[in-house]
Design an enzyme around this catalytic site. Structure first.
Site: not given
Ligand code: SAH
Length: 378
Positions: A97, A115, A122, A126, A129, A196, A251, A370
């Protein structure tokens, strides 16, 4: 020679093999550069649009080389029309995406941010996520990253009539986009915040950054590009030595190691103290302010104490905080804090003289979590 169209399509080389193909055909050395500029600087949608390339060669290339590394499968627009999310299929069937976000500027213009995804799936898992929930597939090649940007760049540049016409094999003519987005704009910023972990695909991401940077292509300044990481410390240290001044976003999601390890398992390998030290060093070497992303989850990391701790942690650092109220993912039990709780958190961080903004993830109304668009399309 009789060949089914399908077999012919399967046999096509990728964009990365263009120079090799041209050389094998005995084409002059400047040809690959010329064709590369047509695609990446002049934003041609197909070989067919490259007027200076002989017609016979354009046709032969169209048969032999896949122009785009990705094919649009589905598209969603936010209600205000400012956010467009694309689901793309890669040549091997993997799906990713990408999102285009437009914002009005104080000067009355528009700022466009793309973006991009850096991996299909990934490994980081987390807890909040959706990409992590879906598991790991593979790294994206530089072409697959760059084409996400070129796709939107071509769309922003093109008046609707041209976009609808398309090229001989250009997938990018479909699906059609609403007319209000076709305003002869350009891509201003690229953020690696899609699917990712970009620093886990270090070589692919760096090659893509250099291509986006290249004045023979989009010519995006490094400071218009942001790489976001959940904390791969060795790669942050490697990145600062590359001499590309990209913005670093880290993050954070928590202010202590116990909570952070729950949310971001990678924290067990690279705890907060090491991560913040790497962030400081990145800021010192590149003279770029580091962004700390803090996803706010109701009752998990949004307390008064945590806001105060976050202020203490970042006070005096060359840093900026982006609070991201959770974009809820079905099934993980997490919820977004109330607006009042978000504002309270922001005030407390600001009280420590740390610059802090709230960033609602764009396009929540268009399945911005995502994997949601992907699920809707299948
Ligand atoms: N892997 C990288 C980039 C992708 S996530 C990273 O972790 O930074 C990009 C941002 O979106 C990160 O700050 C992550 O913490 C946030 N993110 C992921 N899932 C989310 C969600 N469900 N709601 C809000 N932010 C989210």
């Amino acid at each position: 020679m009789i060949e089914s169209p399908r077999a012919a399509a399967g046999a096509r080389a990728g964009w990365g093999e263009l120079a090799r193909v041209l050389e094998a055909w005995g084409e002059p050395a400047y040809r690959a550069r010329q064709i590369g500029e047509w695609k990446e600087r002049r934003l041609a949608a197909s070989f067919d649009e490259m007027r200076e390339v002989p017609r016979a060669l354009r046709q032969r290339l169209d048969e032999a080389v896949r122009y785009w590394a990705l094919e649009p499968l589905a598209e969603a627009q936010s209600a205000d029309g400012l956010t467009t999310k694309m689901l793309f299929r890669l040549a091997d069937g993997e799906c990713i995406e990408s999102v285009l976000m437009r914002q009005p500027t104080p000067a009355g213009g528009w700022r466009s941010t793309v973006c991009v995804s850096s991996q299909a799936g990934c490994k980081m898992r987390c807890s909040f996520c959706a990409t992590g929930h879906g598991g790991w597939r593979r790294n994206l090649a530089a072409d697959e990253i760059v084409d996400q940007v070129l796709y939107f760049a071509a769309r922003l540049k093109r008046p609707p009539a041209v976009a609808a016409g398309g090229g001989s094999r250009g997938h990018l003519s479909q699906p059609a986009s609403p007319p209000e987005i076709e305003l002869m704009q350009r891509v201003d910023n690229v953020v690696f915040m899609g699917m990712g972990e970009p620093l886990d695909n270090y070589d692919g991401v760096l090659a893509a950054v250099r291509r986006l940077n290249d004045v023979r292509g989009l010519g995006l300044a490094a400071r218009s590009i942001t790489i976001s990481t959940c904390g791969l410390v060795p790669e942050i240290r490697r990145l600062e030595k590359e001499g590309v001044q990209v913005n670093l976003a880290v993050s954070l999601a928590a202010t202590n190691d116990v909570r952070r390890s729950e949310l971001i398992p990678l924290n067990r390998r690279f705890p907060l103290r090491e991560l913040l030290a790497a962030g400081d060093e990145y800021a010192a070497v590149t003279h770029r302010r580091v962004s700390y992303e803090y996803v706010l989850i109701a009752g998990v990391n949004d307390s008064v104490e945590e806001a105060v701790q976050l202020g203490q942690l970042l006070r005096g650092r060359l840093a900026h905080v982006n609070l991201i109220p959770l974009n809820p993912v079905a099934g993980d039990g997490y919820a977004r804090p109330t607006e009042a709780a978000v504002r309270r958190f922001q005030r407390l961080v600001r009280a420590a003289h740390v610059p802090v903004t709230v960033r609602y993830s764009k396009g929540v109304d268009i399945a911005a979590g995502c994997g949601q668009l992907r699920a809707a399309a299948s």
